[in-house]
Structures are given as structure tokens and as C-alpha cells.
Scaffold this active site. Structure first.
Site, PDB file in Angstrom:
ATOM      1  N   CYS A   8       0.866  -1.188   0.000  1.00 51.69           N
ATOM      2  CA  CYS A   8       0.000   0.000   0.000  1.00 51.69           C
ATOM      3  C   CYS A   8       0.901   1.235   0.000  1.00 51.69           C
ATOM      4  CB  CYS A   8      -0.992  -0.022   1.166  1.00 51.69           C
ATOM      5  SG  CYS A   8      -0.238   0.023   2.797  1.00 51.69           S
ATOM      6  N   ASN A  11       2.229   1.556   4.389  1.00 50.94           N
ATOM      7  CA  ASN A  11       2.517   0.288   5.097  1.00 50.94           C
ATOM      8  C   ASN A  11       2.194   0.379   6.594  1.00 50.94           C
ATOM      9  OD1 ASN A  11       5.327  -1.939   5.778  1.00 50.94           O
ATOM     10  ND2 ASN A  11       3.262  -2.488   5.198  1.00 50.94           N
ATOM     11  N   CYS A  13      -1.553   0.955   7.393  1.00 54.45           N
ATOM     12  CA  CYS A  13      -2.998   0.673   7.509  1.00 54.45           C
ATOM     13  C   CYS A  13      -3.408  -0.596   6.756  1.00 54.45           C
ATOM     14  CB  CYS A  13      -3.820   1.850   7.000  1.00 54.45           C
ATOM     15  SG  CYS A  13      -3.527   3.386   7.897  1.00 54.45           S
ATOM     16  N   ARG A  14      -3.459  -0.530   5.430  1.00 57.02           N
ATOM     17  CA  ARG A  14      -4.056  -1.624   4.649  1.00 57.02           C
ATOM     18  C   ARG A  14      -3.153  -2.831   4.479  1.00 57.02           C
ATOM     19  NH1 ARG A  14      -5.232   2.138  -0.327  1.00 57.02           N
ATOM     20  NH2 ARG A  14      -3.267   2.918   0.503  1.00 57.02           N
ATOM     21  N   SER A  15      -1.923  -2.623   4.012  1.00 58.06           N
ATOM     22  CA  SER A  15      -1.097  -3.810   3.731  1.00 58.06           C
ATOM     23  C   SER A  15      -0.690  -4.577   4.998  1.00 58.06           C
ATOM     24  CB  SER A  15       0.103  -3.475   2.839  1.00 58.06           C
ATOM     25  OG  SER A  15       1.000  -2.578   3.450  1.00 58.06           O
ATOM     26  N   ASP A 124      -8.446   3.995   1.262  1.00 57.58           N
ATOM     27  CA  ASP A 124      -7.375   4.239   2.224  1.00 57.58           C
ATOM     28  C   ASP A 124      -7.955   4.756   3.537  1.00 57.58           C
ATOM     29  OD1 ASP A 124      -5.129   4.917   3.633  1.00 57.58           O
ATOM     30  OD2 ASP A 124      -4.071   5.706   1.880  1.00 57.58           O
TER      31      ASP A 124
HETATM   32  P1  4NP Z   1      -1.824   2.879   4.016  1.00 61.34           P
HETATM   33  O1  4NP Z   1      -2.409   4.279   4.519  1.00 61.34           O
HETATM   34  O2  4NP Z   1      -1.247   3.127   2.639  1.00 61.34           O
HETATM   35  O3  4NP Z   1      -3.016   1.967   3.967  1.00 61.34           O
HETATM   36  O4  4NP Z   1      -0.807   2.465   5.025  1.00 61.34           O
HETATM   37  C1  4NP Z   1      -1.645   5.442   4.550  1.00 61.34           C
HETATM   38  C2  4NP Z   1      -0.826   5.724   5.616  1.00 61.34           C
HETATM   39  C3  4NP Z   1      -0.121   6.902   5.657  1.00 61.34           C
HETATM   40  C4  4NP Z   1      -0.228   7.815   4.615  1.00 61.34           C
HETATM   41  C5  4NP Z   1      -1.038   7.526   3.552  1.00 61.34           C
HETATM   42  C6  4NP Z   1      -1.744   6.348   3.506  1.00 61.34           C
HETATM   43  N1  4NP Z   1       0.475   9.053   4.669  1.00 61.34           N
HETATM   44  O5  4NP Z   1       0.258   9.897   3.782  1.00 61.34           O
HETATM   45  O6  4NP Z   1       1.256   9.275   5.599  1.00 61.34           O
END
Ligand code: 4NP
Length: 154
Positions: A8, A11, A13-15, A124
Site C-alpha cells: 500500500c 505500510n 494501515c491496509r497492507s 485508504d
Molecule cells: P496505508 O495508509 O497506505 O493503507 O498504510 C496510509 C498511511 C499513511 C499515509 C497515507 C496512507 N500518509 O500519507 O502518511
């Protein structure tokens, strides 16, 4: 050993949620010696961090371990090291394609595991706040992915 990498953006939240959920399903089927799971982000902001508290809460609610999991960034060698690379949304796929080795890599889109879902990307939750929705999709998709791996590789 068959290997799976979820990707994702951050790294956190989702993955990592998908990593923990798939590993849990692998253990339930007694396949720990056959399939290994990891996750990574295309971005570098959260390297070394534990999963987001929203992801941790859902995993806690479902009794799924995320012990020792820390964010890392995608590396070029991931394209050759992993049998399955599964990206959470279209921008993740586009970012992977820009990396050396990513152009011709076999990259699956997570929602292609769930063709009957209207959503075509895993939203997301870092921005939507809806970790329950993400858990529902990830649980269903990981079930399909594990069946596919068993059919294709085991
Ligand atoms: P993820 O979510 O891709 O599912 O881990 C996010 C976590 C942090 C950010 C964006 C998406 N960020 O912009 O910091």
C-alpha cells in the site's frame, strides 16, 4: 516456500492488515511451512513504525496477531523475491510500475480478488477513517487469495 507481499502507500494501515489476516488464515489451515507473508509501502514516511491504531484495533477485535510487524518501504529486490505481489489501489500499482523491475512484474490488484464488489480499490482508511470497511474487504479477499495460492502452487 510460496511468498506473498502486500503493498500500500504507507505500510501502516491496509497492507499490514492484509499481512496479519492472511498469516492468520495460513496458520488456521496448518500451512505455516508452505506460505510466507510480508507487506511494504511505496512511501517512506512511516518506515519502522507499528501498524496504525485503527488497524491494530480491528486486528485486536478479531484476535489476530500483528506482533513484531514494522513498516518498511518496497525494495527493488521484492519483484524477484516474491511469488505474489498484491497492491491495494491503482496508485500503488502505478508507483510499483515506476520502480526498477516493476514494469514487467506480475502485480495483482487486491480488488480483482473480489470481482463482485462494486469498489475496485481498497479505500485508504488513513484518509477515510473507515477501518471496518477495509477489514471486511481484506478478510474476504485474503480468503480468495489463499484458495488461489493453494490451487496454483500447493
Ligand atoms: P496505508 O495508509 O497506505 O493503507 O498504510 C496510509 C498511511 C499513511 C499515509 C497515507 C496512507 N500518509 O500519507 O502518511
Amino acid at each position: 516456500m510460496i511468498s506473498v507481499l502486500f503493498v500500500c502507500l504507507g505500510n501502516i494501515c491496509r497492507s499490514p492488515m492484509a499481512e496479519a489476516v492472511l498469516r492468520h488464515k495460513i496458520a488456521q489451515k496448518g500451512l505455516n511451512e508452505k506460505i510466507t507473508v510480508d507487506s511494504a509501502g511505496t512511501g517512506d514516511w512511516h518506515i519502522g513504525k507499528a501498524p496504525h491504531e485503527g488497524t491494530r484495533k480491528l486486528l485486536d477485535d478479531w484476535g489476530i496477531s500483528y506482533e513484531g510487524m514494522l513498516a518498511r518501504q518496497v525494495e527493488n529486490r521484492d519483484f524477484t523475491d516474491f511469488d505474489y505481489i498484491v497492491a491495494m489501489d491503482n496508485s500503488n500499482v502505478a508507483n510499483l510500475r515506476k520502480l526498477p523491475g516493476g514494469q514487467d512484474a506480475n502485480i495483482l490488484k487486491f480488488m480483482d480478488l473480489l470481482p463482485s464488489e462494486k469498489l475496485r480499490e481498497v479505500p485508504d482508511p488513513y484518509f477515510t477513517g473507515n477501518f471496518e470497511e477495509v477489514y471486511r474487504l481484506i478478510d474476504a479477499g485474503c480468503e480468495v487469495l489463499l484458495d488461489r495460492i493453494i490451487e496454483e502452487k500447493l
